[in-house]
Design an enzyme around this catalytic site. Sequence first.
Site, PDB file in Angstrom:
ATOM      1  N   GLN A  36      57.852  -0.751  36.229  1.00 54.46           N
ATOM      2  CA  GLN A  36      56.566  -0.588  36.895  1.00 54.46           C
ATOM      3  C   GLN A  36      56.670  -1.010  38.359  1.00 54.46           C
ATOM      4  O   GLN A  36      57.676  -1.573  38.784  1.00 54.46           O
ATOM      5  CB  GLN A  36      55.502  -1.424  36.184  1.00 54.46           C
ATOM      6  CG  GLN A  36      55.870  -2.895  36.044  1.00 54.46           C
ATOM      7  CD  GLN A  36      55.167  -3.585  34.909  1.00 54.46           C
ATOM      8  OE1 GLN A  36      54.129  -3.147  34.428  1.00 54.46           O
ATOM      9  NE2 GLN A  36      55.718  -4.704  34.450  1.00 54.46           N
ATOM     10  N   ASP A 111      58.086 -10.679  27.114  1.00 56.58           N
ATOM     11  CA  ASP A 111      57.665  -9.773  28.183  1.00 56.58           C
ATOM     12  C   ASP A 111      58.807  -8.814  28.477  1.00 56.58           C
ATOM     13  O   ASP A 111      59.970  -9.228  28.580  1.00 56.58           O
ATOM     14  CB  ASP A 111      57.284 -10.549  29.443  1.00 56.58           C
ATOM     15  CG  ASP A 111      56.456  -9.713  30.412  1.00 56.58           C
ATOM     16  OD1 ASP A 111      56.965  -8.672  30.897  1.00 56.58           O
ATOM     17  OD2 ASP A 111      55.302 -10.089  30.686  1.00 56.58           O
ATOM     18  N   ALA A 144      58.000  -5.708  23.388  1.00 58.26           N
ATOM     19  CA  ALA A 144      57.152  -6.370  22.402  1.00 58.26           C
ATOM     20  C   ALA A 144      57.052  -5.563  21.111  1.00 58.26           C
ATOM     21  O   ALA A 144      56.994  -6.138  20.019  1.00 58.26           O
ATOM     22  CB  ALA A 144      55.766  -6.607  22.983  1.00 58.26           C
ATOM     23  N   ASP A 161      48.528 -10.561  25.912  1.00 63.80           N
ATOM     24  CA  ASP A 161      48.118 -10.592  27.318  1.00 63.80           C
ATOM     25  C   ASP A 161      48.834  -9.446  28.025  1.00 63.80           C
ATOM     26  O   ASP A 161      49.758  -9.647  28.814  1.00 63.80           O
ATOM     27  CB  ASP A 161      48.485 -11.949  27.928  1.00 63.80           C
ATOM     28  CG  ASP A 161      47.969 -12.125  29.343  1.00 63.80           C
ATOM     29  OD1 ASP A 161      47.142 -11.308  29.779  1.00 63.80           O
ATOM     30  OD2 ASP A 161      48.415 -13.079  30.017  1.00 63.80           O
TER      31      ASP A 161
END
Length: 312
Positions: A36, A111, A144, A161
Amino acid sequence: MSGCQLRDYFPEILTGGDIFLHSAEEILELKKTKYQKLALIKSKLYGKVLLLDNICQISEVDEFIYHELLVHVPAIFHGNPRNILILGGGDGCALREALKWKEVENITLVDIDEEVIKCGKTHFKTLNQNSLEHPKATILIENAFDFVQNTSKKWDLIICDLSDPVDDGPAMALFTKEFFSSLKNILHPQGIISIQSGPAAPPDHFYFTRVANTLKTIFPYFQACISFCQVYLTPLAFSIVSLKEFKKLNKKQIKEIIHTKIKGTLKFLDEEIFFAALTLPKFLKNAIKNEQMVYSLKDMPRWFGNNLENTL
C-alpha cells in the site's frame, strides 16, 4: 523524501463526491510499501497523522478515543482477557491499550506490512508507549487471513484493527463470511471479538451494516459501538460479537472493572461513555435490521475506490 519541509495536501475520498484534504506541515515518511501507499505527515491540528492508501488511520491528537473503545469495551464485556490477538494495528496503539489489562499474559499482533510496524516503532513509540517492544507482545509480519486459518490457539479477545477494504487493498478478504468463520474457530467459548467496521453515518453507513449482517450469519450475539474522532470526519462503528450472551453489566460494575483490572487511567472511556457508545440511533438500528447483503470471497466488498492513485 523524509524530513522535507513544505506545505502539502493529501486528499482522502470520503464519499463518491466529497474529498477531505489533510494539510501537511512536514512529510515524515512517503513511500510505496509492498502492499500500500504509506504517508506519515505532521499536521498543525492533529500532530502526526498516518495515512495508508490516502485513508487516515490515526492521528496523535484523538487516536485514544478510537483505541480505548475498540479494545476496552469488548475487554470489559469479557472481564479478564489473558490471551489477546490483534489483527492489524501496526501503529501499536491498540496494543498499548491491551497491555493495560493487569492479568494479560500474552498478546500476538499480526500485521501484513512490515513498513507500518517500522513506522510504529520509529515515529509512534512515545504515543504507543513502546508497546511493540513489550515482552508480553509477539509481533508477526504475516497475512492475517493465513494466520487465522493456521493457528490452533484459542483467544479470549480478538481485536481487528484493520484498514478499510479499499479496492485491491490488503484488508478486503478480512470482512467476509469465510474469514469470520475462521475467527469463530479460534475464539475461546467465552471470548469476544471487536472489529473496526467502517462509517456509521449517512450516506456511507451501509458499509457497516453489510459487515454487521455478515457477522450475524456466523455469530449468535452482536453489539455495535460507535466512535467519533474528528480526523475521520464521520462516526465509525465497531462490531462486537460473541458465541455466548453478553454480560449484563451496570455502571457500578463497569467502574469497578476499570478501577481494578486496568492499569493507569483512561482518557475517554468510563462507565457513562460505555453505555453511550453502545447506544445506536434509530436509523442505524433499522438499517442493520433490514440489511440483506453478506460479504464473501465470491463477492468482494468495494468501499472507497483507489483514493487518488496519482498522489503518491
